[in-house]
Design an enzyme around this catalytic site. Sequence first.
Site, short mmCIF file in Angstrom:
data_model
loop_
_atom_site.label_atom_id
_atom_site.label_comp_id
_atom_site.label_asym_id
_atom_site.label_seq_id
_atom_site.Cartn_x
_atom_site.Cartn_y
_atom_site.Cartn_z
CD GLU A 147 91.93 -6.62 51.52
OE1 GLU A 147 92.73 -5.92 52.17
OE2 GLU A 147 91.54 -6.31 50.38
CG HIS A 180 90.23 -0.35 53.11
ND1 HIS A 180 89.23 -1.28 52.89
CD2 HIS A 180 91.32 -0.81 52.43
CE1 HIS A 180 89.70 -2.23 52.10
NE2 HIS A 180 90.96 -1.98 51.82
#
Length: 290
Positions: A147, A180
Amino acid sequence: MMNHKITGEEVSPLTSVFACLSLGISCVLSLYIWSSEHNRDHPSIVKRRFLSVFFIMLISPTIIYIFSAKEVLENHNFAELLGLKADGCLLAALVPIGLTGVLFLGPLCVQILNYQGTPNFLSGKYWKEHLRNILWWRNHVVAPLTEEFTFRACMLPLMMQSFKPISATMITPLFFGVAHFHHIIERLREGKELKNVLLVSCFQFAYTTIFGFYSSYLFGRTGHFLAPFVAHVFCNYMGFPDILEIIKQNGMKKILYICLYLIGLFSWIYLMPMLTNPNWYNNNLYNWDR
């Protein structure tokens, strides 16, 4: 590194945003190329997703190369654009750990009290239990690594060439926060109510975006990929602060916990620009004076 700095407006803002959006979408879609009846925590799904995110991590630099201004590529070492450099590496690892520890002063003190003076990450039992746990590896190694590389090391150089540094660090975390929202799909599959799913997802968007700003700030100021990576690992270990732990306390203990939380938060805000001075890390890439 040369003294030339990325000064912004060298590439159309829309072009840079499009490139970052493409990266974010690719990262999320890569998680769903595997069809399975299992949830995201099943070992087989976790392993397959490891392959997906590592593949995206490998191809992400190509997006930077394609969408970066010619002048940027000519004047800067490509690895350094990604924050991959040895100069100032030790400082870039230690300072974010200390700075993030200040932010979590309250939760750390609570943890120390609960474990009678020894944080659980300092115990051999903790490592013995978790190093064999694939979910631990996902949450504390693979997720922070992939990430941070995709959403910071690859996105920020693109955004910095089109926006001022502070603007780029404010905009880029939105891609991370929005990414997300894909958890909505999995929570609905588990049979959870839509209202609760949306509330949880909005909350997750809020705190991942806030963390994304901190992480982007670390990357932009230090010029090191390592800085946001170690901060991400630390934050994932700590988790979101347990506010209920404070609420259920009584008397002076509650006041003490509240004070520690507030001291940590305000100290973190005060120290962050000081401890991430680009000169400390020989970071000549971005012009923070504009």
